[in-house]
Design a protein around this motif. Structure first.
Motif, PDB file in Angstrom:
ATOM      1  N   ARG A 134       0.890  -1.082  -0.092  1.00 17.00           N
ATOM      2  CA  ARG A 134       0.065   0.143  -0.106  1.00 17.00           C
ATOM      3  C   ARG A 134       0.849   1.157  -0.090  1.00 17.00           C
ATOM      4  N   GLU A 135       1.782   1.287   0.726  1.00 19.32           N
ATOM      5  CA  GLU A 135       2.832   2.497   0.631  1.00 19.32           C
ATOM      6  C   GLU A 135       3.551   2.531  -0.477  1.00 19.32           C
ATOM      7  N   LEU A 136       4.167   1.530  -1.066  1.00 22.56           N
ATOM      8  CA  LEU A 136       4.608   1.551  -2.439  1.00 22.56           C
ATOM      9  C   LEU A 136       3.375   2.164  -3.565  1.00 22.56           C
ATOM     10  N   GLN A 137       2.514   1.608  -3.363  1.00 18.77           N
ATOM     11  CA  GLN A 137       1.435   2.097  -4.419  1.00 18.77           C
ATOM     12  C   GLN A 137       1.092   3.467  -4.459  1.00 18.77           C
ATOM     13  N   LYS A 138       1.051   4.063  -2.861  1.00 19.00           N
ATOM     14  CA  LYS A 138       0.907   5.360  -2.682  1.00 19.00           C
ATOM     15  C   LYS A 138       2.126   6.118  -3.208  1.00 19.00           C
ATOM     16  N   GLU A 139       3.115   5.666  -3.011  1.00 20.95           N
ATOM     17  CA  GLU A 139       4.403   6.541  -3.273  1.00 20.95           C
ATOM     18  C   GLU A 139       4.364   6.682  -4.925  1.00 20.95           C
ATOM     19  N   ILE A 140       4.147   5.493  -5.502  1.00 20.08           N
ATOM     20  CA  ILE A 140       3.947   5.488  -7.037  1.00 20.08           C
ATOM     21  C   ILE A 140       3.005   6.348  -7.542  1.00 20.08           C
TER      22      ILE A 140
END
Length: 200
Positions: free
Chosen positions: A149-155
């Motif tokens: 979820r954090e990676l998706q938000k960062e992307i």
């Protein structure tokens, strides 16, 4: 039934294909898992505790039993216990949100398939509690879900930042194009050259 031997005031209902259980009278309901919801309407969403022991270890059987459980489950907190094979572990989790307990049922007939007891609630010290390795795996799963979820938000954030940069670049390109396409007489440098020629 055993529950009523402990407390005769506890109502119980057995759903079974084997009609020998008719000896329990009104506490017996004929049940064919191939017709998962072919049950009296009075039973719909009426049970806070459900114990299920599917007759087969197939995906089809568990899927249909899961439909029956959904039919019987009372809204709100329902305690579900499922007795089935180890091979059904992933399906029990996916279909019903169940986790295996450390307690391992054994059969006197020494069946070849390993059986497990799954619950949708933490039994604590009862039934050996939830299997620890399962808790670790669940913790790892939650960790990876959080990371994803954090990676998706960062992307997502970087995507919009790049989109904003792209918009600014396009605006600058348009500005430069307009500047390059100005008529020659409008260019300040050209006026300077004409004045120099007149002076000469």
């Amino acid at each position: 039934m055993r529950s009523q031997k402990i407390d005769p005031n506890v109502p119980a209902q057995i759903l079974e294909y084997d009609k020998r259980f008719e000896q329990y009278g009104s506490e017996f309901t004929f049940y064919d898992y191939n017709l998962p919801k072919d049950l009296p309407s009075s039973m719909k969403h009426s049970y806070p505790i459900i114990v299920a022991d599917p007759p087969y270890l197939s995906q089809e059987c568990l899927e249909k039993v899961a439909q029956t459980i959904s039919f019987l489950t009372r809204p709100g907190q329902t305690y579900l216990l499922l007795l089935t094979g180890e091979v059904q572990r992933d399906r029990a989790s996916k279909l019903l949100g169940l986790r295996p307990c450390a307690f391992r049922p054994e059969h006197s007939s020494k069946l070849g398939n390993e059986f497990r007891l799954y619950t949708n609630y933490d039994p604590g010290t009862n039934l050996g509690g939830w299997e620890q390795i399962w808790l670790i795996l669940c913790g790892m799963s939650l960790f990876y879900e959080t990371v994803m979820r954090e990676l998706q938000k960062e992307i997502h954030d970087q995507y919009w930042e790049l989109a904003a940069v792209r918009v600014r670049m396009l605006r600058e390109i348009r500005r430069l194009r307009r500047a390059l396409l100005l008529p020659v007489e409008d260019c300040p440098a050209n006026h300077t050259n004409n004045n120099d020629d007149n002076n000469n």
